[in-house]
Design a protein around this motif. Sequence first.
Motif, PDB file in Angstrom:
ATOM      1  N   LYS A  20       0.834  -1.219   0.000  1.00  0.00           N
ATOM      2  CA  LYS A  20       0.000   0.000   0.000  1.00  0.00           C
ATOM      3  C   LYS A  20       0.863   1.261   0.000  1.00  0.00           C
ATOM      4  N   ARG A  23       2.398   1.606  -3.496  1.00  0.00           N
ATOM      5  CA  ARG A  23       1.383   2.022  -4.472  1.00  0.00           C
ATOM      6  C   ARG A  23       1.067   3.511  -4.351  1.00  0.00           C
ATOM      7  N   THR A  24       1.180   4.044  -3.143  1.00  0.00           N
ATOM      8  CA  THR A  24       0.951   5.474  -2.943  1.00  0.00           C
ATOM      9  C   THR A  24       2.006   6.294  -3.680  1.00  0.00           C
ATOM     10  N   LYS A  27       2.223   4.213  -8.560  1.00  0.00           N
ATOM     11  CA  LYS A  27       1.036   3.466  -8.984  1.00  0.00           C
ATOM     12  C   LYS A  27       1.292   2.569 -10.195  1.00  0.00           C
ATOM     13  N   ASP A  28       2.287   2.916 -11.006  1.00  0.00           N
ATOM     14  CA  ASP A  28       2.549   2.211 -12.258  1.00  0.00           C
ATOM     15  C   ASP A  28       3.390   0.944 -12.080  1.00  0.00           C
TER      16      ASP A  28
END
Length: 126
Positions: A20, A23-24, A27-28
């Motif tokens: 998480k 991803r913050t 995102k890619d």
Amino acid sequence: MTTELILVDDDKILLIVLEKMIRTVRKDLQISSFISGKQALDYLSENPGSKESASILIDINLRDMNAWEFIDKLETAKEACPKIILMTSSVSSVNSERAKKHPAVTGFFEKPITFENVHQIFQMLD
């Protein structure tokens, strides 16, 4: 540039939190998570292209092997070796000193991993 990050830690909750956090920031990025060194090695063996485009964030002390054994197995395969970043909850300076001297290791972080650490990791990998 890293297109995939392979996370290896035997703490399932930590893997979820790390994913998480990552991803913050990115995102890619493709993220693959494993709870054992063997699972990660099997994945790399089955997906040889990952060795060239992936980076690995691995806990030093796993239940099935330590990160040093993991690195040895990768190097024994004599194929392209991804960039490796180590993380640990140990306060021993032995691992950090060893990490500084090992050519396969790009970085070393003590847990808990923070957002600042995540940014530092990506600076090392890009």
